[in-house]
Design an enzyme around this catalytic site. Sequence first.
Site, PDB file in Angstrom:
ATOM      1  CB  CYS A   1       6.145   5.653  25.476  1.00 55.31           C
ATOM      2  SG  CYS A   1       6.198   6.969  26.687  1.00 55.31           S
TER       3      CYS A   1
ATOM      4  CD  GLN B   1      -6.405   0.457   8.166  1.00 55.39           C
ATOM      5  OE1 GLN B   1      -7.303  -0.256   8.609  1.00 55.39           O
ATOM      6  NE2 GLN B   1      -5.129   0.197   8.389  1.00 55.39           N
TER       7      GLN B   1
ATOM      8  CB  THR C   1       9.709 -11.458 -12.231  1.00 52.48           C
ATOM      9  OG1 THR C   1      10.656 -11.400 -13.296  1.00 52.48           O
ATOM     10  CG2 THR C   1       8.889 -12.740 -12.327  1.00 52.48           C
TER      11      THR C   1
ATOM     12  CB  SER D   1      -2.401  -2.677   1.494  1.00 53.04           C
ATOM     13  OG  SER D   1      -1.427  -3.556   1.996  1.00 53.04           O
TER      14      SER D   1
ATOM     15  N   GLY E   1       0.836  -1.199   0.000  1.00 46.09           N
ATOM     16  CA  GLY E   1       0.000   0.000   0.000  1.00 46.09           C
ATOM     17  C   GLY E   1       0.868   1.246   0.000  1.00 46.09           C
ATOM     18  CB  SER E   2       4.059   2.015   1.711  1.00 50.02           C
ATOM     19  OG  SER E   2       3.603   1.749   3.016  1.00 50.02           O
TER      20      SER E   2
ATOM     21  CG  HIS F   1      -0.731  -6.332   5.009  1.00 46.44           C
ATOM     22  ND1 HIS F   1      -0.730  -5.954   6.330  1.00 46.44           N
ATOM     23  CD2 HIS F   1      -0.241  -5.288   4.312  1.00 46.44           C
ATOM     24  CE1 HIS F   1      -0.226  -4.720   6.423  1.00 46.44           C
ATOM     25  NE2 HIS F   1       0.072  -4.296   5.219  1.00 46.44           N
TER      26      HIS F   1
HETATM   27  C1  LIG Z   1      -4.131   3.995   5.635  1.00 39.54           C
HETATM   28  C2  LIG Z   1      -2.938   3.181   5.290  1.00 39.54           C
HETATM   29  N1  LIG Z   1      -2.233   3.470   4.196  1.00 39.54           N
HETATM   30  C3  LIG Z   1      -1.153   2.759   3.831  1.00 39.54           C
HETATM   31  C4  LIG Z   1      -0.719   1.699   4.582  1.00 39.54           C
HETATM   32  C5  LIG Z   1       0.508   0.959   4.158  1.00 39.54           C
HETATM   33  O1  LIG Z   1       0.211  -0.267   3.599  1.00 39.54           O
HETATM   34  P1  LIG Z   1       1.364  -1.364   3.451  1.00 39.54           P
HETATM   35  O2  LIG Z   1       1.564  -1.921   4.809  1.00 39.54           O
HETATM   36  O3  LIG Z   1       0.838  -2.360   2.485  1.00 39.54           O
HETATM   37  O4  LIG Z   1       2.556  -0.644   2.931  1.00 39.54           O
HETATM   38  C6  LIG Z   1      -1.423   1.356   5.738  1.00 39.54           C
HETATM   39  C7  LIG Z   1      -0.983   0.234   6.591  1.00 39.54           C
HETATM   40  O5  LIG Z   1      -0.288   0.377   7.570  1.00 39.54           O
HETATM   41  C8  LIG Z   1      -2.552   2.112   6.102  1.00 39.54           C
HETATM   42  O6  LIG Z   1      -3.244   1.835   7.213  1.00 39.54           O
HETATM   43  S1  FES Z   2       9.340   6.391  26.143  1.00 39.83           S
HETATM   44 FE1  FES Z   2       8.140   7.653  27.363  1.00 39.83          FE
HETATM   45  S2  FES Z   2       8.916   7.248  29.335  1.00 39.83           S
HETATM   46 FE2  FES Z   2       9.831   5.778  28.140  1.00 39.83          FE
END
Ligand SMILES: Cc1ncc(COP(=O)(O)O)c(C=O)c1O
Ligand code: FES
Lengths: 143, 399
Positions: B330, B184, B242, B204, B76-77, B206
């Site tokens: 985090c 999505q 390919t 995408s 997808g990317s 997956h």
């Molecule tokens: C909105 C959206 N666009 C693009 C992607 C990227 O897809 P892919 O994991 O196939 O590169 C994702 C997935 O993480 C996504 O949620």
């Molecule tokens: S990454 Fe936020 S406290 Fe550890």
Amino acid sequence: MYSEKVMDHFMHPRNMGEIENADAVGTVGNAKCGDIMRIFLKIENGIVVDAKFKTFGCGSAIATSSMATEMIIGKSIDEVLQLSNKAVAEALDGLPPQKMHCSLLAEQAVKAALKEYYEKHGLIDDSNRAIFAEAEDHEHDGE
Amino acid sequence: MAQEERKFVYLDNAATTRMRPEVLEAMLPYFTEHYGNPSSLYEVGRDAKKAVELAREKVARAIGAEPSEIVFTGSGSEADNWAIKGVAQALEKKGRHIVTSAIEHHAVLHSVEALAKRGWEVTYVPVDDQGIVDPADVERAIRPDTVLVTIMMANNEIGTVQPVDEIGRICRAKGVWFHTDAVQAAGALPIDMKMLSVDLCSFSAHKIYGPKGVGALYIRKGVRLPVFIDGGGQERKRRAGTENVPGVVGFGRAFELAASEQPANAARLTEIRDAAIARIMGGIPHVRLNGHPTKRLPGNANFSFQFIEGESLLLLLDMYGFACSSGSACTSGSLDPSHVLLAIGLVHEIAHGSLRVTFGKENGLDDIEPLFEALVKVVDRLREMSPLYDEYLKAEGKK
Ligand SMILES: Cc1ncc(COP(=O)(O)O)c(C=O)c1O
Ligand code: FES
């Protein structure tokens, strides 16, 4: 991602909580990710006889808080002042590189608490001034 | 933690999905039996070629397009990158302005940022506090030198569904190409290219119970993009290499099933989602729902638990056997909270306590109560540790 020791301290944090009428309290925020840690110390005759913490943060922040309190209980305040985040991280069998800054939170909180105590008791002198100054610098840049 | 509680429940279907058996079954012969190169003339090659073209037909049919309007990509990317950088290159002479939203996936955001570094101008239209783009903002953002509008069909974090039909009509009226990331949305919302004014659209495999590492870009007839990968003649000379024959076959099968099951799937997931939201919001104090209450993906729920941090929340939920995700600083690697949560106006602290739960085919209503029970324990425990919760309680006590 985390070592077993980190997970153990995260899952079973030691010394979590508060000390009523603590002799020193230190609170620091992490400039990097916005987390907060507060440490409470009970000090008798220059010895840290009890330490407790509260932390708002990630697994590594909680684990380092827990480990830091374990490492300082029973030590003299001058020894505790030498605590470094690296020593805490090592005691936890290491932290992932992007999580090293979390361990600083523990070091800084301990130093912030001690600063309050040293100031209140007129203990600041040439032997420790630099340590407090350095800790303050860290607090500002979050490093 | 009691071991018997550890039944694994996967609640991160927006991250990826488990491949369905029908898809695996369709793919298997193309690893060994029909191993030929689709470009070869002899039989095993012709078999593979036929399979790729049949998969293309299936993907096209699933979205109301022509097979010639579908190109397969490696993700997808890649489809997002190709659409955005391709249009920028194709229309460079016309203008160097792109309109996008503040809550796009990084594959879109970082693509436009890469162009911005090379001199393109970008307008980021905002979203409201529920994460919805106002089409009037898009209309205002379009300038004579605008060459592309790219706004996602549905958001991966907070699940909001954008008014892409209206945005598409605006773009069409202004003569600007419109790309939408439907990664999505596929399988979750009805998608019919005959009804939408969309020129380019990313998918995408997956995310719809297909294989990882396969995507597709819909390129409406008449839209000409430059060659993306130079080399052989694959994908009508636009993307050499390919073909990933088993992957593409799996994608075709997955999309065919997802499209035919979409209405029933959406209804079922909406019921689970709404029951989960009601249970969690009703049973745990200081929780907010991020995103729109109804204009959201059927399987997506996103909460913020006040006074606690998301990574700790995920780690503890994992101990109970629940796999979810968070937009907390985090967990981000960059140590910034999710740009999506900031764009809907959350302060850092609240973004910190975010939890995304995304339901899929394998989940049922019976997953809600165990999740709720685990959450109650985990949230209580983390609040007990939180200095912020202390401060809140003290402030309340003083009142
Ligand atoms: C909105 C959206 N666009 C693009 C992607 C990227 O897809 P892919 O994991 O196939 O590169 C994702 C997935 O993480 C996504 O949620
Ligand atoms: S990454 Fe936020 S406290 Fe550890």
